[in-house]
Write a protein that holds these residues in place. Structure first.
Motif, PDB file in Angstrom:
ATOM      1  N   ALA A 518     -57.155 -29.721  13.807  1.00 32.35           N
ATOM      2  CA  ALA A 518     -58.136 -28.971  13.023  1.00 32.35           C
ATOM      3  C   ALA A 518     -58.836 -27.940  13.915  1.00 32.35           C
ATOM      4  N   PRO A 519     -59.274 -26.796  13.355  1.00 30.57           N
ATOM      5  CA  PRO A 519     -59.883 -25.727  14.167  1.00 30.57           C
ATOM      6  C   PRO A 519     -61.097 -26.181  14.957  1.00 30.57           C
ATOM      7  N   GLU A 520     -61.901 -27.101  14.401  1.00 30.39           N
ATOM      8  CA  GLU A 520     -63.114 -27.506  15.122  1.00 30.39           C
ATOM      9  C   GLU A 520     -62.802 -28.316  16.384  1.00 30.39           C
ATOM     10  N   HIS A 521     -61.572 -28.858  16.488  1.00 33.62           N
ATOM     11  CA  HIS A 521     -61.220 -29.659  17.669  1.00 33.62           C
ATOM     12  C   HIS A 521     -60.537 -28.843  18.763  1.00 33.62           C
ATOM     13  N   ARG A 524     -61.932 -28.177  22.378  1.00 35.67           N
ATOM     14  CA  ARG A 524     -62.253 -29.315  23.241  1.00 35.67           C
ATOM     15  C   ARG A 524     -61.046 -30.169  23.599  1.00 35.67           C
TER      16      ARG A 524
END
Length: 583
Positions: A518-521, A524
């Motif tokens: 997913a883009p939010e991961h 990191r």
């Protein structure tokens, strides 16, 4: 002073010319305004009076027009008596009589039913129009009134009115030209008296502004100019005394504040920021030149509260605030003469290190806790339970061995990561064949991929088959990326190792058709122990350190790494290995 006279004279002439030009512009503007107003009022009054006169005459003609009187004879008599053209028009538009046309010409005149003044008179009782006459040939002012027999109309040519207007304009222009000549003469006399002392004061103030504090105005003039000369003289004396003291104090203050590692913001009693050092400008992202209002400071409640208390005369204890993503220690102190000083210490690096240490300890503890628990539990069962069969003991022993191996891998990865980060490991670059190194690196995972039904492909670009890098590092990079890709790719998927050449060097890519990220991961994924799906990753056997090791290995070669992914469509991770310049 002798050498300054030629310099001041041309400048005085400039001022005189500006005064003369200003006077000329004022007179010209006034002349235009008077002409426009006079022309408008004269035209309005004359036209209004003329319309009223023609209306009265038309009404008089209407009264005299009876059925017993011949219309054309009536029009001729009325026109001779009034001195204006008189026209009698029937209700259907036929011209029955006109003072300027005889009986023979009346029949040739056009029907007047569509004339504006006739239409308006029949509708409203009185009609007025100014237009060219189709029969007379010049512009005329028409006034028509409704009569029992049709319409009585009186008209007059506008050429006489326009002649009056033209004569008036000429007289006003003549008077304006005389007024301008007189005004320019008076302005020339006045400007000479004003320009000389002003030019001298200008030269003195310019010298003072340039730093020549020895200059003083020599003139003594009455009125405001003399007062201005005295004020300039006093100002020069005060500046000379104060600038010397301020220069020394300014240099000392700047040296002290700029040498500090803390940000310093000084606010005066009028709540203006009067000094900001470079550290404070960076921490608070201030761009305005001092002095500026405290309203331009960041609108943070703790900062404003501390500043308010300091301006009120109370010192504040040190507290931590967050400004623009940074953690700052804020201290506010009042100044003896009013105002306040804010001191800002950047704690961001310290807090970041504390967070890294805390996260690292928590992650390592969490990663080791599960296998240690399993090992302890199964080992205790093996020791205490004598009823276990040989097959069960072998199964428990294999579980203990697998978890011990997992802990060993975590420890080995931690040691490798620590060695790379500390700088104890340095790459020994040489020419590395991408296809050969990738085949060696993926040999251990071939069986796992075959068992899952995942196809492995190694296809370097023809112009990017050789890397200038440490062979062991390249194999470890490929091994970690491919192992991670196979782990997250379902049966029937594909994992490909490819390369491409760019101006910066050669990009080594591992692309899979797995579950994606997913883009939010994505930002990191290269952190230590960071997992997109912790439970699934641990079940698959990952340590959470592989991508972190890959990033440090690539950066040790002077390259960089990034990931692209789409949920459900796979992930691509590219690592750049810079090329060595020839020669």
């Amino acid at each position: 002073m002798a050498d300054e006279v030629p310099h001041a004279a041309p400048r005085g002439m400039k001022l005189t010319a500006r005064l003369l030009l200003g006077a000329a512009m004022v007179v010209a503007v006034l002349l235009l305004v008077v002409l426009a107003v006079l022309d408008y009022r004269l035209r309005t009054e004359v036209q209004s009076g003329l319309r009223e006169q023609l209306t009265r005459e038309a009404r008089l003609v209407r009264v005299q027009w009876t059925p017993a009187v011949a219309p054309d004879a009536m029009a001729d008599a009325a026109g001779e008596a009034l001195g204006h053209r008189v026209t009698l028009i029937a209700a259907d538009g036929r011209v029955l009589g006109d003072s300027e046309f005889d009986d023979g010409a009346l029949a040739a005149l056009e029907n007047h039913a569509t004339r504006p003044e006739v239409v308006q008179a029949l509708r409203e009782g009185v009609g007025v129009a100014r237009r060219p006459s189709r029969s007379a040939g010049d512009e005329e002012l028409y006034v028509a009134v409704r009569a029992p027999g049709g319409v009585a109309r009186v008209s007059v040519s506008t050429r006489a009115v326009d002649a009056i207007f033209a004569r008036s304009r000429g007289e006003v222009f003549t008077a304006g030209a005389i007024a301008m000549v007189v005004a320019l003469g008076l302005a020339a006399l006045f400007s000479r008296n004003v320009s000389r002392p002003v030019a001298e004061l200008r030269d003195v103030t310019r010298a003072l502004a340039a730093g020549d504090l020895s200059r003083r105005p020599a003139l003594s003039a009455p009125g405001e100019v003399g007062d201005l000369a005295d004020a300039v003289r006093v100002l020069a004396e005060q500046l000379e005394a104060r600038l010397a003291a301020l220069g020394t104090e300014q240099a000392l203050m700047v040296a002290l504040t700029e040498a500090l590692t803390e940000g310093v913001v000084a606010v005066d009693a009028r709540q203006r920021v009067v000094r900001v050092n470079a550290v404070a400008q960076q921490l608070l992202e201030l761009r305005d030149p001092v002095p500026f209002s405290i309203d331009r400071l960041p609108r943070l409640r703790p900062l404003r509260a501390a500043l308010g208390e300091a301006l009120a005369g109370a010192a504040t204890p040190t507290e931590e605030i967050r400004v623009n993503g940074r953690v700052l220690a804020l201290t506010a102190r009042p100044l003896p003469a009013g105002g306040a000083v804010l001191a800002l210490l950047d704690l961001t690096p310290l807090r970041r290190l504390e967070n890294v240490r805390r996260d690292f300890v928590a992650n390592v503890s969490h990663e080791l806790k599960t296998p240690l628990t399993v090992v302890a539990g199964f080992a205790e069962t093996l020791v205490e339970d004598e009823q276990l069969t040989l097959e069960q003991r072998q199964q428990f022993a294999q579980t203990v061995l697998a978890n011990a191996s997992r802990m060993q891998r975590i420890v080995d990865d931690l040691l490798d990561l620590s060695r790379i980060e500390s700088g104890r490991w340095r790459p020994a670059p040489e020419e590395v064949d991408v296809e050969e190194a990738s085949a060696e690196a993926t040999a251990a995972v071939q069986s796992v991929a075959a068992k899952k039904g995942v196809a492995l492909e190694i296809a370097p670009a023809p112009d990017a088959t050789v890397l200038h890098a440490d062979p062991t590092a390249v194999r470890q990079v490929v091994s970690n990326l491919v192992e991670n890709a196979v782990r997250h790719t379902a049966a029937g998927g594909r994992v490909a190792v490819t390369t491409r050449r760019s101006d910066e060097g050669i990009w080594l890519s591992v692309r899979d058709t797995g579950i994606g990220i997913a883009p939010e991961h994505l930002p990191r994924v290269f952190e230590r122990f960071y997992r997109v799906d912790p439970g699934r990753s641990r079940e698959a056997g990952g340590t959470g350190l592989g991508l972190a090791i890959v990033r440090h290995l690539v950066e040790a070669h002077g390259g960089r790494i990034h990931a692209e992914s789409e949920v459900g469509h796979g992930t691509t991770i590219e690592a750049l290995f810079p090329e060595v310049a020839e020669g």
